[in-house]
Design a protein around this motif. Structure first.
Motif, PDB file in Angstrom:
ATOM      1  N   ILE A 266      50.021  33.999  54.563  1.00  0.00           N
ATOM      2  CA  ILE A 266      51.301  33.377  54.913  1.00  0.00           C
ATOM      3  C   ILE A 266      51.276  33.149  56.413  1.00  0.00           C
ATOM      4  CG2 ILE A 266      53.803  33.604  54.995  1.00  0.00           C
ATOM      5  CD1 ILE A 266      53.659  35.497  52.617  1.00  0.00           C
ATOM      6  N   LEU A 267      51.408  31.889  56.826  1.00  0.00           N
ATOM      7  CA  LEU A 267      51.357  31.519  58.238  1.00  0.00           C
ATOM      8  C   LEU A 267      52.749  31.084  58.674  1.00  0.00           C
ATOM      9  CD1 LEU A 267      48.033  29.460  58.205  1.00  0.00           C
ATOM     10  CD2 LEU A 267      48.333  31.938  58.498  1.00  0.00           C
ATOM     11  N   PRO A 268      53.434  31.883  59.507  1.00  0.00           N
ATOM     12  CA  PRO A 268      54.816  31.573  59.885  1.00  0.00           C
ATOM     13  C   PRO A 268      54.877  30.449  60.917  1.00  0.00           C
ATOM     14  CG  PRO A 268      54.097  33.517  61.064  1.00  0.00           C
ATOM     15  CD  PRO A 268      52.951  33.119  60.156  1.00  0.00           C
ATOM     16  N   CYS A 269      55.770  29.518  60.700  1.00  0.00           N
ATOM     17  CA  CYS A 269      55.838  28.356  61.592  1.00  0.00           C
ATOM     18  C   CYS A 269      57.228  28.200  62.189  1.00  0.00           C
ATOM     19  CB  CYS A 269      55.461  27.084  60.843  1.00  0.00           C
ATOM     20  SG  CYS A 269      56.610  26.627  59.537  1.00  0.00           S
ATOM     21  N   LEU A 270      57.299  27.416  63.238  1.00  0.00           N
ATOM     22  CA  LEU A 270      58.581  27.037  63.812  1.00  0.00           C
ATOM     23  C   LEU A 270      59.377  26.213  62.810  1.00  0.00           C
ATOM     24  CD1 LEU A 270      57.448  25.858  67.362  1.00  0.00           C
ATOM     25  CD2 LEU A 270      58.448  28.077  66.758  1.00  0.00           C
ATOM     26  N   GLY A 271      60.690  26.351  62.868  1.00  0.00           N
ATOM     27  CA  GLY A 271      61.563  25.510  62.071  1.00  0.00           C
ATOM     28  C   GLY A 271      61.992  24.291  62.854  1.00  0.00           C
ATOM     29  N   ARG A 272      62.686  23.397  62.165  1.00  0.00           N
ATOM     30  CA  ARG A 272      63.169  22.169  62.798  1.00  0.00           C
ATOM     31  C   ARG A 272      64.094  22.468  63.985  1.00  0.00           C
ATOM     32  NH1 ARG A 272      64.227  17.364  59.983  1.00  0.00           N
ATOM     33  NH2 ARG A 272      62.353  17.861  58.770  1.00  0.00           N
ATOM     34  N   THR A 273      64.836  23.566  63.901  1.00  0.00           N
ATOM     35  CA  THR A 273      65.806  23.889  64.951  1.00  0.00           C
ATOM     36  C   THR A 273      65.180  24.601  66.149  1.00  0.00           C
ATOM     37  OG1 THR A 273      66.344  25.987  63.865  1.00  0.00           O
ATOM     38  CG2 THR A 273      67.697  24.072  63.292  1.00  0.00           C
ATOM     39  N   ASP A 274      63.946  25.094  66.023  1.00  0.00           N
ATOM     40  CA  ASP A 274      63.329  25.908  67.072  1.00  0.00           C
ATOM     41  C   ASP A 274      62.721  25.053  68.182  1.00  0.00           C
ATOM     42  OD1 ASP A 274      63.866  28.233  65.591  1.00  0.00           O
ATOM     43  OD2 ASP A 274      61.974  28.049  64.493  1.00  0.00           O
ATOM     44  N   LYS A 275      62.784  25.569  69.405  1.00  0.00           N
ATOM     45  CA  LYS A 275      62.098  24.912  70.510  1.00  0.00           C
ATOM     46  C   LYS A 275      60.594  24.946  70.264  1.00  0.00           C
ATOM     47  CE  LYS A 275      65.510  26.108  74.088  1.00  0.00           C
ATOM     48  NZ  LYS A 275      65.738  26.888  75.333  1.00  0.00           N
ATOM     49  N   ASP A 276      59.962  23.816  70.470  1.00  0.00           N
ATOM     50  CA  ASP A 276      58.511  23.703  70.306  1.00  0.00           C
ATOM     51  C   ASP A 276      57.914  23.432  71.677  1.00  0.00           C
ATOM     52  OD1 ASP A 276      55.903  23.149  69.650  1.00  0.00           O
ATOM     53  OD2 ASP A 276      56.363  21.679  68.093  1.00  0.00           O
ATOM     54  N   MET A 277      57.432  24.488  72.322  1.00  0.00           N
ATOM     55  CA  MET A 277      56.874  24.380  73.663  1.00  0.00           C
ATOM     56  C   MET A 277      55.347  24.441  73.579  1.00  0.00           C
ATOM     57  SD  MET A 277      59.661  24.231  75.501  1.00  0.00           S
ATOM     58  CE  MET A 277      59.083  24.531  77.176  1.00  0.00           C
ATOM     59  N   GLN A 278      54.703  23.440  74.143  1.00  0.00           N
ATOM     60  CA  GLN A 278      53.251  23.413  74.225  1.00  0.00           C
ATOM     61  C   GLN A 278      52.855  23.274  75.683  1.00  0.00           C
ATOM     62  OE1 GLN A 278      51.480  24.022  71.571  1.00  0.00           O
ATOM     63  NE2 GLN A 278      53.157  23.853  70.088  1.00  0.00           N
ATOM     64  N   ASN A 279      52.163  24.309  76.201  1.00  0.00           N
ATOM     65  CA  ASN A 279      51.791  24.345  77.623  1.00  0.00           C
ATOM     66  C   ASN A 279      53.007  24.172  78.528  1.00  0.00           C
ATOM     67  OD1 ASN A 279      49.086  24.678  76.942  1.00  0.00           O
ATOM     68  ND2 ASN A 279      48.688  22.479  76.958  1.00  0.00           N
ATOM     69  N   GLY A 280      54.123  24.771  78.117  1.00  0.00           N
ATOM     70  CA  GLY A 280      55.338  24.740  78.917  1.00  0.00           C
ATOM     71  C   GLY A 280      56.140  23.464  78.812  1.00  0.00           C
ATOM     72  N   VAL A 281      55.704  22.536  77.964  1.00  0.00           N
ATOM     73  CA  VAL A 281      56.386  21.251  77.829  1.00  0.00           C
ATOM     74  C   VAL A 281      57.041  21.167  76.448  1.00  0.00           C
ATOM     75  CG1 VAL A 281      56.123  18.744  77.837  1.00  0.00           C
ATOM     76  CG2 VAL A 281      54.727  20.163  79.367  1.00  0.00           C
ATOM     77  N   PRO A 282      58.355  20.874  76.380  1.00  0.00           N
ATOM     78  CA  PRO A 282      59.008  20.753  75.056  1.00  0.00           C
ATOM     79  C   PRO A 282      58.487  19.525  74.313  1.00  0.00           C
ATOM     80  CG  PRO A 282      60.519  20.102  76.801  1.00  0.00           C
ATOM     81  CD  PRO A 282      59.305  20.664  77.483  1.00  0.00           C
ATOM     82  N   GLN A 283      58.218  19.702  73.033  1.00  0.00           N
ATOM     83  CA  GLN A 283      57.681  18.633  72.206  1.00  0.00           C
ATOM     84  C   GLN A 283      58.741  18.130  71.228  1.00  0.00           C
ATOM     85  OE1 GLN A 283      54.450  17.477  72.661  1.00  0.00           O
ATOM     86  NE2 GLN A 283      54.442  18.904  74.394  1.00  0.00           N
ATOM     87  N   ALA A 284      58.694  16.858  70.964  1.00  0.00           N
ATOM     88  CA  ALA A 284      59.537  16.245  69.930  1.00  0.00           C
ATOM     89  C   ALA A 284      58.686  15.984  68.699  1.00  0.00           C
ATOM     90  CB  ALA A 284      60.144  14.945  70.434  1.00  0.00           C
ATOM     91  N   ILE A 285      59.333  16.053  67.540  1.00  0.00           N
ATOM     92  CA  ILE A 285      58.701  15.607  66.315  1.00  0.00           C
ATOM     93  C   ILE A 285      59.527  14.460  65.753  1.00  0.00           C
ATOM     94  CG2 ILE A 285      57.691  17.857  65.847  1.00  0.00           C
ATOM     95  CD1 ILE A 285      59.878  18.269  63.721  1.00  0.00           C
TER      96      ILE A 285
END
Length: 768
Positions: free
Chosen positions: A516-535
């Motif tokens: 089971i691999l836990p992932c971010l939800g739609r509501t969670d901040k998605d930060m990659q290398n300190g930069v917020p990402q949009a989906i």
């Protein structure tokens, strides 16, 4: 069939006052109370208010509850009861971490209700199943990816792996997932659409050349009539009610055909309108509401077409758009001849409606210049779903109601990005992700033979061809037909991998190697290398929207769906300088550039248009009357039967089962036990049946019974402990909840062309 088809004591147009129903309108105070309950139960933090305030607005979070459109001119509140529930459910304060799993064996958790499993909270750490202790135990991400990659590479044939996707993941993760599968050497990419709207994807493509509906939100400002078949707006897409209210107020007529009288299509009180909430009256939605027998929609549509033909005969050249038919369609004469071959007696018997009722509806259709045809799973989840859609398109084509403003065919999708995932490549056909583009961009020799959809994958598990199942979200095992057979076979798989936000029942039947691999939800901040990402995601009207998470993730251990897919792919596939998994994980703009290059007609300038208010429209050729069919024209479909059922009930005790979703539910997620809009609460283990049928079968209110599948294929299927509940339904049918009644639906009992399970038309017998 000997059981009555249209008991004269049962009205197809008026509410049965002596069985449960909600006395109030959809929306209103009931909707606000439903949101308040979930808000209190989830102990929601101030960030929940922030997320809800920006829900479905530019640079906010795009709702994960349904695929309804986000308007260009957003109002103060752009979410409904369902959207609030889904959002608050994800912003759960509870945690299902290592301590939770240490305290419960997998076998013990199988006794938990679906609601309680998800209520355990958000997953916090990657987990590996330990067979010795029958528990999931923590594992490092590096170890998990290394072992998953090794397990997948150990398969004798990459085509023995299946990569399933729910409709939750954004376009970016979905594109990489589809690329990963094909780079590995297979196109086994079933999707949640396989259980609901695959009938649309396959059969609309055949008849009008596009796998999706032709309408946009703008059309509802210009339509004169809206016809509904088998779609429950109040429960499945409540934000649609605001659009319907506006259309009705300006004079648009609404006609509904559905076995159940659903409150959302009867009347609506706008919870955002203080006047209507206090001293105003509810808005009546449907001018006409007919309770058609399950499987009887083809008969209704045949009757409507006969009425159009009669009106044309009485006033030649004034009813049918002959210029459109001649220039844009094929197969008209054969279809009309087949329609005329059916009698009104046959139509009335199969539909459960009278000729006068169908004529009333036809008069509205004929008098309206622009008509939109809405439908849901009441049409798609039938063995003859292909003919349901073909006949619906026939009716619209006769008067040119496809390919102009204010008119069209419009399926209402359920999951928020189920349509978009197919657009960017998740699907079992090469056409879903062109092999030549993959060769050009990545040097990959992608497979060209079709892969497996959900039913084919399950058949592969049965015969031993499928060895591995990877799930990008969802609760596949719970959503499938023939669930008990599937649960027994799932542990025999070599590998099972679940990318998820919360525990669910699919996790409780681990393969020999299981994660089971836990992932971010739609509501969670998605930060990659300190930069917020949009989906991004696509709505039911083919518009694309960006979404940016607002909440702090529930654990520092969580990775995004995009990052998990990329790292799994990197661990599985041989090195390829064109497969830049690390770069793509660090910057999702690069993935959107790839999507633009792979699908230039749909996604030109993707990044520049990502946060366009109201989304950007990727286009639809049928809307422009460009028909991408074999004939180059829209195809009429000649009826070969009046029933959408694959097997007519045989004998006095056999009934047609219709499965339902409640007001307190989203797909397999159960928020609670109140089906407010149907006047039901307390339990989901019910079988709904009208009072006349109860009397005929010798049943009593509250009696405990068993439902047994009446399809004879050598397998015994039954669900026990169902409470008989009198309800306003047509004769000859029963209803109950999905997914509880999924075990009754055989894997092989599905729509002919798409293999969509026939959840709306399975023959069953009540056993006392």
């Amino acid at each position: 069939m000997t059981s009555p088809l249209n008991d004269p004591r049962h009205s197809a147009t008026e509410q049965d006052k002596d069985t449960p129903y909600d006395h109030g309108p959809a929306g209103g105070w009931g909707s606000l109370k439903g949101v308040s309950r979930i808000f209190a139960e989830e102990k929601s933090s101030p960030v929940a208010v922030k997320v809800l305030a920006g829900l479905n607005k530019p640079k906010g979070v795009m709702c994960s509850s349904c695929a309804w459109a986000k308007p260009k001119d957003a109002g103060p509140v752009e979410f409904c009861e369902n959207g609030a529930k889904a959002t608050l459910w994800e912003l759960d304060s509870h945690r299902a971490g290592p301590k939770f799993f240490a305290g419960h064996t997998v076998s013990d958790l199988r006794d938990w209700h679906d609601h309680d499993l998800e209520k355990a909270g958000r997953l916090t750490h990657p987990l590996r199943y330990d067979a010795g202790s029958d528990r999931y135990v923590p594992v490092s991400w590096d170890t998990a990816f290394e072992e998953i990659g090794a397990s997948l590479n150990a398969l004798d044939d990459p085509k023995s792996a299946v990569f399933y996707a729910s409709g939750h993941a954004g376009l970016e993760a979905s594109y990489l997932y589809a690329l990963y599968a094909r780079a590995m050497g297979h196109q086994n990419l079933p999707q949640s659409s396989n259980m609901c709207h695959e009938t649309t994807s396959v059969n609309l493509k055949n008849v009008i050349g596009t796998p999706v509906g032709t309408c946009t939100l703008e059309d509802f400002d210009h339509c004169d009539a809206i016809f509904f078949f088998g779609q429950n707006t109040g429960t499945n897409s409540p934000r649609f009610l605001h659009v319907l209210k506006k259309a009705v107020k300006r004079g648009c007529k609404v006609v509904t055909f559905n076995p159940l009288r659903e409150r959302g299509l009867i009347e609506f009180t706008d919870p955002q309108n203080p006047v209507q909430m206090t001293v105003g009256k509810p808005t009546q939605i449907s001018d006409k509401y007919y309770q058609v027998r399950p499987g009887g929609d083809i008969a209704v549509l045949t009757g409507l077409i006969k009425c159009v033909l009669d009106a044309e005969a009485a006033d030649p050249g004034k009813v049918i758009d002959h210029d459109f038919v001649r220039e844009h369609t094929h197969g008209y004469d054969d279809t009309i001849a087949a329609v005329q071959g059916y009698t009104w007696e046959q139509i009335e018997k199969q539909s459960g409606l009278t000729r006068a009722m169908i004529q009333e509806a036809a008069d509205i259709y004929i008098s309206a210049k622009n008509v939109i045809g809405i439908y849901g799973m009441g049409l798609t989840q039938h063995v003859n779903g292909w003919l349901n859609l073909g006949m619906y398109v026939n009716l619209l084509l006769m008067r040119g109601n496809i390919g102009r403003l204010g008119a069209g065919i419009s399926p209402v999708r359920g999951h928020s990005n189920v349509q978009g995932q197919r657009t960017v490549g998740i699907g079992e056909k090469s056409a879903h992700m062109p092999a030549d583009k993959l060769k050009e961009l990545f040097g990959i020799d992608a497979p060209t033979e079709n892969g497996m959809n959900a039913v084919h994958a399950c058949e592969g598990i049965i015969d031993g061809k499928v060895k591995a199942m990877v799930s990008l979200g969802g609760n596949l095992l719970r959503a499938l037909p023939d669930r008990e057979r599937m649960e027994a076979l799932w542990p025999k798989l070599d590998v099972t991998v679940h990318i998820a936000t919360k525990p669910n029942r699919s996790h409780l039947f681990p393969g020999k190697v299981s994660y089971i691999l836990p992932c971010l939800g739609r509501t969670d901040k998605d930060m990659q290398n300190g930069v917020p990402q949009a989906i991004s995601m696509e709505d039911t009207f083919s518009h694309i929207y960006g979404s940016i998470g607002q909440a702090e993730p529930p654990s520092e251990q969580l990775l995004s769906e995009t990052a998990i897919v990329a790292r799994m792919a990197k661990a599985t596939l041989p090195a390829n300088p064109h497969l830049r998994w690390d770069d793509w994980t660090a910057n999702y703009d690069l993935i959107r550039d790839l999507i633009s290059q792979t699908f230039p007609d749909d996604f030109a300038d993707f990044n520049d248009r990502l946060h366009e208010p109201g989304g950007f429209y990727r286009g639809n050729p049928a809307r422009d009357r460009h028909w991408k069919t074999d004939s180059g024209k829209a195809e009429f479909t000649a009826p070969t039967t009046l029933s959408a059922l694959g097997q007519e009930p045989d004998g006095d005790k056999v009934m047609t089962l219709v499965t339902l979703r409640s007001n307190d539910q989203f797909n397999t997620t159960i928020y609670g036990f109140s089906d407010r809009l149907r006047g039901l609460k307390g339990t989901r283990m019910v079988v709904l049946i009208n009072r006349d049928e109860m009397e005929r079968l010798g049943l009593e209110e509250g009696q405990s019974v068993t439902l047994r599948c009446a399809v004879e294929d050598g397998n015994y299927r039954a669900v026990t402990g169902l409470k008989v509940t009198g309800y306003d339904l047509p004769a000859g049918c029963v209803a109950g909840y999905y997914p509880e009644l999924n075990p009754l639906v055989p894997l092989g009992y599905h729509e002919k062309n798409s293999q969509t399970p026939a959840y709306k038309g399975t023959p069953v017998e009540i056993v006392i």
